[in-house]
Enzyme design. Structure first.
Site, PDB file in Angstrom:
ATOM      1  N   HIS A   1     -10.027   1.401   1.588  1.00 34.75           N
ATOM      2  CA  HIS A   1      -9.628   2.774   1.929  1.00 34.75           C
ATOM      3  C   HIS A   1     -10.832   3.697   2.048  1.00 34.75           C
ATOM      4  O   HIS A   1     -10.817   4.642   2.838  1.00 34.75           O
ATOM      5  CB  HIS A   1      -8.700   3.347   0.842  1.00 34.75           C
TER       6      HIS A   1
ATOM      7  N   CYS B   1       0.868  -1.183   0.000  1.00 31.48           N
ATOM      8  CA  CYS B   1       0.000   0.000   0.000  1.00 31.48           C
ATOM      9  C   CYS B   1       0.898   1.223   0.000  1.00 31.48           C
ATOM     10  O   CYS B   1       1.847   1.287   0.778  1.00 31.48           O
ATOM     11  CB  CYS B   1      -0.879  -0.003   1.244  1.00 31.48           C
TER      12      CYS B   1
ATOM     13  N   HIS C   1      -8.942  -3.754  -2.329  1.00 31.44           N
ATOM     14  CA  HIS C   1      -7.999  -3.031  -1.460  1.00 31.44           C
ATOM     15  C   HIS C   1      -8.357  -1.543  -1.419  1.00 31.44           C
ATOM     16  O   HIS C   1      -8.441  -0.945  -0.347  1.00 31.44           O
ATOM     17  CB  HIS C   1      -6.561  -3.225  -1.972  1.00 31.44           C
ATOM     18  N   GLU C   2      -8.574  -0.944  -2.605  1.00 29.69           N
ATOM     19  CA  GLU C   2      -8.859   0.498  -2.655  1.00 29.69           C
ATOM     20  C   GLU C   2     -10.215   0.810  -2.028  1.00 29.69           C
ATOM     21  O   GLU C   2     -10.381   1.859  -1.399  1.00 29.69           O
ATOM     22  CB  GLU C   2      -8.799   1.023  -4.096  1.00 29.69           C
TER      23      GLU C   2
END
Ligand code: CO
Length: 171
Positions: free
Chosen positions: A139, A93, A135-136
């Protein structure tokens, strides 16, 4: 707004990102700046909170190469409506330099999103792009690699995380 890469434990990384409602030139400018940050940092994906902007925007280019952007995407207000399969792989990351964590994700997802003009799309993503998007999307709800670490990872990376906190305190 001056967008630049934010490292853990910047508080913006822990916020829930707001949906995008206005698809204007300012949005396009901010997304263009996100691409600069992502390529400068040699990433394959970036979520807006990592640029200090708490909005439901993410970008990805699995090639990580500006000159090979055939699969590059701007994904706004994403929603996963279906998931299947499981896959465990190492993830890095940009907000956690030098830290890599094995994370279990769905192998494939059905995603709905809006593009930079506000038009709606949906598609099945599998493999690497599915992993990057998951993953994003973490966030966008303030979920970070540090939250995905196993107890062993937490011990392994304790000093690195402390070092990041120390550097943030000095900025
Ligand atoms: Co990340």
């Amino acid at each position: 707004m001056n967008l630049q890469l934010r490292l853990y434990p910047d508080p913006v990384l822990l916020k829930t990102a707001a949906p995008v409602e206005v698809f204007d030139d300012e949005l396009a400018e901010r997304v263009a700046r996100m691409w600069e940050i992502m390529y400068e940092s040699k990433g394959v994906g970036l979520a807006a909170p990592q640029a200090g902007w708490s909005a439901q925007v993410l970008i990805q280019n699995p090639s990580g190469d500006k000159s090979d952007d055939s699969e590059a995407q701007v994904i706004i207000n994403p929603k996963i409506t279906k998931k299947w399969g499981k896959s465990r792989e190492s993830e890095g990351c940009l907000s956690f330099p030098e830290i890599f964590v094995d994370v279990q994700r769905a192998l494939g997802v059905h995603l709905t999103w809006q593009d930079i003009k506000g038009e709606r799309h949906e598609a099945d993503l599998t493999g690497f792009p599915a992993r990057v998007v998951q993953h994003e999307m973490d966030h966008l709800s303030g979920v970070l690699l540090v939250h995905r670490m196993s107890p062993v990872d937490k011990i392994r990376y304790r000093q690195d995380l402390e070092q990041l906190a120390l550097e943030a305190a000095e900025r």
